[in-house]
Write a protein that holds these residues in place. Structure first.
Motif, PDB file in Angstrom:
ATOM      1  N   ALA A   1      47.308  30.615  44.113  1.00  0.00           N
ATOM      2  CA  ALA A   1      45.913  30.880  44.486  1.00  0.00           C
ATOM      3  C   ALA A   1      45.808  32.138  45.339  1.00  0.00           C
ATOM      4  CB  ALA A   1      45.344  29.678  45.236  1.00  0.00           C
ATOM      5  N   ASN A   2      46.915  32.513  46.004  1.00  0.00           N
ATOM      6  CA  ASN A   2      46.897  33.742  46.809  1.00  0.00           C
ATOM      7  C   ASN A   2      46.515  34.950  45.961  1.00  0.00           C
ATOM      8  OD1 ASN A   2      47.800  32.136  48.839  1.00  0.00           O
ATOM      9  ND2 ASN A   2      49.888  32.912  48.858  1.00  0.00           N
ATOM     10  N   GLN A   3      47.067  35.014  44.747  1.00  0.00           N
ATOM     11  CA  GLN A   3      46.754  36.152  43.892  1.00  0.00           C
ATOM     12  C   GLN A   3      45.344  36.067  43.314  1.00  0.00           C
ATOM     13  OE1 GLN A   3      50.371  34.943  42.933  1.00  0.00           O
ATOM     14  NE2 GLN A   3      51.231  36.834  42.176  1.00  0.00           N
ATOM     15  N   PHE A   4      44.931  34.865  42.907  1.00  0.00           N
ATOM     16  CA  PHE A   4      43.565  34.701  42.419  1.00  0.00           C
ATOM     17  C   PHE A   4      42.575  35.154  43.478  1.00  0.00           C
ATOM     18  CE2 PHE A   4      45.801  31.588  39.736  1.00  0.00           C
ATOM     19  CZ  PHE A   4      45.288  31.907  38.502  1.00  0.00           C
ATOM     20  N   ILE A   5      42.839  34.768  44.713  1.00  0.00           N
ATOM     21  CA  ILE A   5      41.928  35.100  45.806  1.00  0.00           C
ATOM     22  C   ILE A   5      42.147  36.536  46.273  1.00  0.00           C
ATOM     23  CG2 ILE A   5      41.240  34.524  48.165  1.00  0.00           C
ATOM     24  CD1 ILE A   5      40.483  32.461  46.000  1.00  0.00           C
ATOM     25  N   GLY A   6      43.395  36.873  46.614  1.00  0.00           N
ATOM     26  CA  GLY A   6      43.680  38.154  47.260  1.00  0.00           C
ATOM     27  C   GLY A   6      43.515  39.362  46.362  1.00  0.00           C
ATOM     28  N   GLU A   7      44.024  39.292  45.128  1.00  0.00           N
ATOM     29  CA  GLU A   7      43.965  40.467  44.262  1.00  0.00           C
ATOM     30  C   GLU A   7      42.540  40.729  43.773  1.00  0.00           C
ATOM     31  OE1 GLU A   7      46.802  41.500  41.423  1.00  0.00           O
ATOM     32  OE2 GLU A   7      48.500  40.560  42.454  1.00  0.00           O
ATOM     33  N   ASN A   8      41.798  39.691  43.471  1.00  0.00           N
ATOM     34  CA  ASN A   8      40.407  39.909  43.070  1.00  0.00           C
ATOM     35  C   ASN A   8      39.578  40.464  44.224  1.00  0.00           C
ATOM     36  OD1 ASN A   8      39.771  39.087  40.217  1.00  0.00           O
ATOM     37  ND2 ASN A   8      40.900  37.282  40.871  1.00  0.00           N
ATOM     38  N   GLU A   9      39.888  40.028  45.432  1.00  0.00           N
ATOM     39  CA  GLU A   9      39.220  40.587  46.603  1.00  0.00           C
ATOM     40  C   GLU A   9      39.536  42.074  46.728  1.00  0.00           C
ATOM     41  OE1 GLU A   9      38.930  39.810  51.429  1.00  0.00           O
ATOM     42  OE2 GLU A   9      40.763  39.284  50.349  1.00  0.00           O
ATOM     43  N   SER A  10      40.810  42.447  46.516  1.00  0.00           N
ATOM     44  CA  SER A  10      41.209  43.842  46.628  1.00  0.00           C
ATOM     45  C   SER A  10      40.566  44.708  45.552  1.00  0.00           C
ATOM     46  CB  SER A  10      42.738  43.962  46.554  1.00  0.00           C
ATOM     47  OG  SER A  10      43.153  45.287  46.742  1.00  0.00           O
ATOM     48  N   VAL A  11      40.495  44.202  44.325  1.00  0.00           N
ATOM     49  CA  VAL A  11      39.834  44.933  43.241  1.00  0.00           C
ATOM     50  C   VAL A  11      38.357  45.134  43.563  1.00  0.00           C
ATOM     51  CG1 VAL A  11      39.102  44.810  40.833  1.00  0.00           C
ATOM     52  CG2 VAL A  11      41.447  44.210  41.439  1.00  0.00           C
ATOM     53  N   TYR A  12      37.740  44.107  44.078  1.00  0.00           N
ATOM     54  CA  TYR A  12      36.310  44.157  44.408  1.00  0.00           C
ATOM     55  C   TYR A  12      36.050  45.181  45.510  1.00  0.00           C
ATOM     56  CZ  TYR A  12      31.649  42.473  45.742  1.00  0.00           C
ATOM     57  OH  TYR A  12      30.303  42.388  46.038  1.00  0.00           O
ATOM     58  N   VAL A  13      36.901  45.202  46.531  1.00  0.00           N
ATOM     59  CA  VAL A  13      36.699  46.086  47.683  1.00  0.00           C
ATOM     60  C   VAL A  13      37.191  47.499  47.405  1.00  0.00           C
ATOM     61  CG1 VAL A  13      37.328  46.490  50.092  1.00  0.00           C
ATOM     62  CG2 VAL A  13      36.802  44.179  49.310  1.00  0.00           C
ATOM     63  N   ASN A  14      38.327  47.618  46.684  1.00  0.00           N
ATOM     64  CA  ASN A  14      38.930  48.934  46.436  1.00  0.00           C
ATOM     65  C   ASN A  14      38.823  49.324  44.962  1.00  0.00           C
ATOM     66  OD1 ASN A  14      40.360  49.652  49.151  1.00  0.00           O
ATOM     67  ND2 ASN A  14      40.916  47.521  48.778  1.00  0.00           N
ATOM     68  N   ASN A  15      39.893  49.094  44.234  1.00  0.00           N
ATOM     69  CA  ASN A  15      39.937  49.401  42.807  1.00  0.00           C
ATOM     70  C   ASN A  15      41.113  48.662  42.182  1.00  0.00           C
ATOM     71  OD1 ASN A  15      42.183  50.861  43.636  1.00  0.00           O
ATOM     72  ND2 ASN A  15      41.119  52.820  43.602  1.00  0.00           N
ATOM     73  N   LEU A  16      41.485  49.049  40.963  1.00  0.00           N
ATOM     74  CA  LEU A  16      42.507  48.341  40.213  1.00  0.00           C
ATOM     75  C   LEU A  16      43.932  48.692  40.662  1.00  0.00           C
ATOM     76  CD1 LEU A  16      42.322  46.238  37.981  1.00  0.00           C
ATOM     77  CD2 LEU A  16      42.533  48.062  36.292  1.00  0.00           C
ATOM     78  N   SER A  17      44.078  49.486  41.704  1.00  0.00           N
ATOM     79  CA  SER A  17      45.421  49.881  42.152  1.00  0.00           C
ATOM     80  C   SER A  17      46.269  48.685  42.548  1.00  0.00           C
ATOM     81  CB  SER A  17      45.330  50.865  43.324  1.00  0.00           C
ATOM     82  OG  SER A  17      44.681  50.275  44.437  1.00  0.00           O
ATOM     83  N   VAL A  18      45.629  47.579  42.935  1.00  0.00           N
ATOM     84  CA  VAL A  18      46.376  46.397  43.365  1.00  0.00           C
ATOM     85  C   VAL A  18      47.160  45.766  42.218  1.00  0.00           C
ATOM     86  CG1 VAL A  18      44.572  44.680  42.934  1.00  0.00           C
ATOM     87  CG2 VAL A  18      46.180  44.334  44.819  1.00  0.00           C
TER      88      VAL A  18
END
Length: 533
Positions: free
Chosen positions: A58-75
């Motif tokens: 769930a860390n990736q579901f939560i954390g990576e989507n948050e990062s994409v939303y705030v930044n971009n697809l670099s995550v």
């Protein structure tokens, strides 16, 4: 939460548990081999599934989507560039582990340095799991479940109270599953959940794009590729969450460590029936890492269009799933996120127990001339799992107050434990001159220096670059000690007869070439030369 969602969630969760029980009913969980090693009889599909699902949480579901939303697809680099690390591990580390008959990653350090180094690294592993694996996994799962089911409203409690409730539910269920089922149950459930993730990986983007296009999936895809295109860029700048330059410094080191030295990951490979199945399983898991951005990152991209101003950015994935999916699929998604959180938590809990029992408790009893039985080791392992799980459940909710983004917080803290271990393992592979004292000095120097750079001094350099610099400095320190006080007695791993099969997978090089080309293609597509115009 309507009845259909609840029924779908419960049915999927129970189905996975029943299949896992059925497939493990013949395993002797009262023996060390049965509980900790799953009988060492897993084929490549089970290895691949358990690797992929243990990695996904769930860390990736939560954390990576948050990062994409705030930044971009670099995550997406955390997952996609894992392919390089996985291929290197498969080619160079797995043969060493299988040849040495190793059960835990620190076993290599005992052969190369001494038992003291092995014990020290085992303690660092345990600290890492207690601080930066188990509590975040529980927290991420709690955030996901809370958002998808709108549990604060359903329970009639505050968000903070709901996080506590879900953390304890996840922790208790995960503890029971691990203690009762052992590693075999974990690997079987991983494989079953892999099929479900494939279904959701297709359905969630499909329904989200239809919603974005007002019922027309082509319209949704057109909007995704023509609006807010800066979010489609995977080539991160210096100000993004993952600058592109870090792919060649700290990120490469972190990924090699994770896939080749992290106990709860490597343990999924060491239970393969032979080296060929282990390497083939690693390659299939690498294919999974190339397609997981569809599930892990695409929802965050679509959320940029649908919800331009989400206040709690950690809830991006949960909000999207609850909004666009039909009730049956929402229940299935919740079950899979629940399962993904459980598999990572279970594997971490089980890895902690394995390290404590085999690397700390058993050697300690041997020094006291006490002969331990399988039954005693199993009992101690289960009690240790209970204690560690209780600690994780008490500390997990407080991650809510982390100031930086959830995923960045995880990776930054992880570096404190992972790269020092990676450094002494690499130096141990490269030279036989470096003594055990250099390994211990290197561990202490790296951890103190990194903590100082990140939490005491105000250093503007990205933490992945800091990791790479300290890796170089620590390596030089260890080599200097080895030059001044070289190791007199060279430790070598004892060869184990071909019990599990040491012949490598014959087609691994062709598979590696195709995987590397696919990874490079993804970066071309998601760049200014592709869709991020």
């Amino acid at each position: 939460m309507n009845a259909t969602v609840a029924i779908s969630f419960v049915a999927c969760t129970v189905l996975v548990a029943v299949i896992s029980w059925y497939k493990t009913r013949s395993v002797n969980l009262r023996s060390v081999s049965g509980l900790f090693l799953a009988g060492k009889n897993n084929n490549y599909l089970v290895v691949a599934g358990s690797l992929l699902l243990t990695n996904l949480s769930a860390n990736q579901f939560i954390g990576e989507n948050e990062s994409v939303y705030v930044n971009n697809l670099s995550v997406m680099a955390w997952g996609v560039t894992s392919v390089v690390a996985m291929l290197l591990v498969s080619e160079f580390l797995l043969p060493v582990y299988f040849k040495g008959g190793m059960v835990t990653t620190p076993d290599f350090l005992a052969d190369r340095y001494d038992e003291g180094t092995k014990r020290l690294v085992s303690i660092i592993f345990l600290l890492s799991y207690m601080v930066n694996l188990l509590p975040p996994v529980l927290y991420g799962g709690a955030v996901a479940m809370t958002g998808m089911f709108d549990l604060p409203t359903w329970f009639g409690v505050s968000y903070w109270q709901c996080i506590w409730i879900m953390v304890w539910i996840l922790g208790l269920v995960g503890s029971i599953y691990t203690i009762v089922g052992g590693l075999k149950a974990i690997t079987i459930s991983d494989t079953v959940l892999g099929g479900g993730l494939l279904i959701i990986g297709i359905c969630l983007p499909w329904f989200a794009l239809k919603t974005l296009g007002n019922g027309n999936i082509v319209g949704g895809l057109t909007a995704l590729l023509t609006k807010h295109t800066t979010h489609l860029n995977a080539i991160g700048s210096a100000t993004d969450a993952v600058p592109f330059s870090t792919l060649f410094t700290g990120m490469l080191l972190v990924n090699i460590y994770y896939w080749g030295m992290e106990q709860y990951i490597v343990q999924q490979v060491l239970v393969a029936k032979n080296l060929a199945h282990a390497q083939k399983g690693m390659a299939f898991a690498a294919v999974g890492k190339l397609v997981t951005p569809v599930l892990i990152n695409l929802p965050g991209l679509i959320a940029v269009h649908l919800y331009p101003s989400i206040e709690n950015t950690a809830s991006v994935f949960s909000v999207l799933a609850a909004h666009v999916l039909p009730s049956v699929l929402l229940g299935l998604t919740a079950a899979l996120v629940f399962g993904a959180a459980m598999t990572t938590y279970n594997a971490g809990l089980h890895g902690s127990s394995t390290l404590f029992v085999l690397n700390i408790y058993k050697p300690y009893q041997a020094k006291r001339s006490h002969v331990t039985t399988d039954g005693e080791l199993v009992r101690v392992g289960k009690r240790f799992e209970i204690a560690v799980s209780l600690l994780a459940m008490f500390t997990a909710p407080f991650i809510l107050f982390a100031h930086s983004g959830f995923y960045t917080y995880l990776q930054k803290v992880s570096g404190l434990f992972s790269i020092p271990i990676f450094t002494i393992v690499v130096i141990g592979f490269l030279t036989k001159r470096v003594p055990p004292s250099a390994a211990k000095a290197g561990l202490l120097f790296f951890m103190v220096s990194y903590f100082t750079c990140q939490y005491v001094l105000d250093i503007s350099l990205h933490f992945l670059h800091v990791l790479a610099i300290l890796f170089g400095a620590t390596s030089l320190l260890m080599l200097a000690i080895g030059r001044r006080w070289p190791m007199q007695r060279h430790q070598t791993a004892e060869f184990v007869p071909d019990v599990v099969g040491l012949a490598p997978w014959k087609r691994r090089h062709w598979a590696s070439l195709l995987l590397i080309l696919a990874m490079l293609s993804l970066y071309v597509v998601f760049s200014k030369w592709g869709v991020a115009t």
